[in-house]
Design an enzyme around this catalytic site. Structure first.
Site, short mmCIF file in Angstrom:
data_model
loop_
_atom_site.label_atom_id
_atom_site.label_comp_id
_atom_site.label_asym_id
_atom_site.label_seq_id
_atom_site.Cartn_x
_atom_site.Cartn_y
_atom_site.Cartn_z
N ASP A 1 -33.11 -15.19 -2.83
CA ASP A 1 -32.02 -14.58 -2.06
C ASP A 1 -32.06 -15.27 -0.68
OD1 ASP A 1 -30.09 -12.12 -2.40
OD2 ASP A 1 -30.88 -11.91 -0.38
N LYS B 1 -33.81 -5.18 -5.82
CA LYS B 1 -33.82 -6.12 -4.68
C LYS B 1 -35.13 -5.97 -3.95
CE LYS B 1 -30.79 -8.84 -2.53
NZ LYS B 1 -29.67 -9.46 -3.25
N1 GLU Z 1 -29.90 -13.07 -4.91
C1 GLU Z 1 -28.78 -13.25 -5.81
C2 GLU Z 1 -27.80 -12.11 -5.68
O1 GLU Z 1 -27.78 -11.41 -4.70
C3 GLU Z 1 -29.25 -13.52 -7.24
C4 GLU Z 1 -30.05 -12.45 -7.87
C5 GLU Z 1 -30.69 -12.84 -9.21
O2 GLU Z 1 -30.48 -13.94 -9.70
O3 GLU Z 1 -31.41 -11.99 -9.73
O4 GLU Z 1 -26.97 -11.89 -6.53
#
Ligand code: GLU
Length: 400
Positions: free
Chosen positions: A135, A95
């Site tokens: 995100d 993240k």
């Molecule tokens: N931000 C999204 C999540 O928290 C997607 C993450 C992604 O596709 O890598 O799951």
């Protein structure tokens, strides 16, 4: 003992797995200059947490928000580790984020932030290493700027380094609605299991990418959405909202409270509103020890990441509220990201129907393996962590 330690001990696994899963493998923190449109310069702090790689390259979004900090990014990357494992996709957890308010700067300035972010990280990300995605407050266009910057820096076309891109720039049809659609698929399974009627009142906190698509899909399928909100406040009508109308208002740049046929409520009131099903689809820690006892819903589906604090979670369990956890409910986004990554790597282009079909398969499988661990004594969150940790431990066995 926290949930991970408890799960590892219940599963009679070696403590070393718990220890590995309590710490990130690598956290990157950097500060970079942003040249404002008026020529002045401010400095912003960016982060990327690469939490665990037992199942494959790190994967997870990048958020732009003033509340972003090292601790939050690490926690969210930990959640991604369990989510990706539960979804059965070949990724570890990651993240990232930049701490600033994107609503207070111009689009051109946001583009510079996005490109700077990549310049600071490009040696540590890539299709086989770490694959970021959108995100909170980041979108397809920002992913396009990032992948363009990345491709220039590495002198290669590596579109699979980022997912959630615009369809015309390596993106996947249906990726934009995938988190909402995935949540809908999980809600269908939960509704069938607990015999929740189609007339149930559904309240959704948040009307961003996740909340808006989820509200639309529920409405299109004949469900009653009684409340939605954005950061400025919410609206409630027990007879149901005209979701396409609310979307029209939002898309014209106005706030949801411009919708006339409803009572205005605050985001806090939305959590406590008269509804059967509550879907937090905004930020973290929205249900906490001070408001958990006021929740009227019988079912909560966590479409946001970490919307319930640990204390509130225990309280809700005592109250008999069934909570379907984030690692299951919002796994649709990253699951569609996986399809986008495969599409990019194979040089293929998938049609929308194929994406929806595949997404449903992934979500159903994640639901099934969670349900297989569910007993009368444990919660859906505990069941999901058991399923997820079993897969992680089976892979980590070969690492140490
Ligand atoms: N931000 C999204 C999540 O928290 C997607 C993450 C992604 O596709 O890598 O799951």
């Amino acid at each position: 003992m926290d949930l991970i330690q408890k799960t590892i001990s219940d599963l009679k696994l070696d403590k070393k797995y718990a220890e590995r899963l309590e710490h990130p493998e690598r956290v990157i923190e950097f500060t970079f200059p942003l040249r404002r449109d008026d020529g002045s310069v401010i400095f912003l702090t960016g982060y990327r947490s690469q939490y665990n790689s037992a199942l494959g390259p790190y994967k997870g979004g990048i958020r732009y928000h003033p509340g972003v900090n090292r601790e939050e990014v690490v926690l969210l990357s930990k959640l991604m580790t369990f989510k990706n494992s539960l979804a059965g996709i070949p990724y570890g957890g990651g993240k990232g984020g930049v701490s600033f308010d994107p609503n207070k700067i111009s689009r051109a300035e946001i583009e510079r932030v996005s490109r700077e972010y990549v310049r600071n990280l490009f040696q540590l990300i890539g299709p086989d290493l770490d694959i970021p995605a959108p995100d909170v407050n980041t979108d397809a266009e920002m992913m396009a700027w990032m992948v363009d910057e990345y491709n220039r820096l590495v002198s290669k076309f590596e579109f699979a380094t980022f997912t959630g891109k615009p369809v015309e720039f390596g993106g996947l049809k249906g990726r934009d609605e995938a988190t909402g659609r995935g949540a809908y698929f999980i809600m269908l399974r939960g509704f069938a299991l607990h015999k929740v009627a189609k007339t149930a009142k559904v309240a959704i906190q948040g009307f961003g990418n996740v909340g808006m698509h989820l509200a639309r899909i529920l409405h299109e399928n004949g469900y009653k959405v009684v409340a939605v909100s954005d950061s400025k406040g919410g609206i409630y009508n027990e007879k149901g909202l005209d979701v396409p109308k609310v979307m029209e208002i939002k898309k014209s740049g106005k706030i949801v409270q411009e919708y006339k046929d409803a009572k205005k409520i605050s985001n806090e009131e939305l959590i406590e509103c008269d509804c059967d099903v509550l879907v937090p689809a905004a930020l973290d820690n929205q249900i906490h020890k001070d408001n958990a006892s006021k929740v009227k819903a019988k079912y909560i589906f966590e479409a946001a990441n970490n919307p319930i604090t640990a204390e509130a979670d225990a309280l809700l369990a005592k109250m008999g509220v069934e909570v379907f956890p984030d690692v299951l409910v919002n796994a649709g986004g990253v699951s569609a990201s996986y399809l986008e990554w495969v599409q990019n790597r194979k040089g293929e282009i998938y049609d929308y129907d194929k994406v929806v079909k595949k997404l449903k398969e992934v979500m159903d499988r994640a639901f099934d393996i969670t349900f297989a661990e569910k007993t009368k004594q444990n919660t859906y969150r505990e069941a999901a962590y058991r399923a997820s940790i079993k897969r992680l431990a089976a892979a980590m066995k070969y690492q140490f």
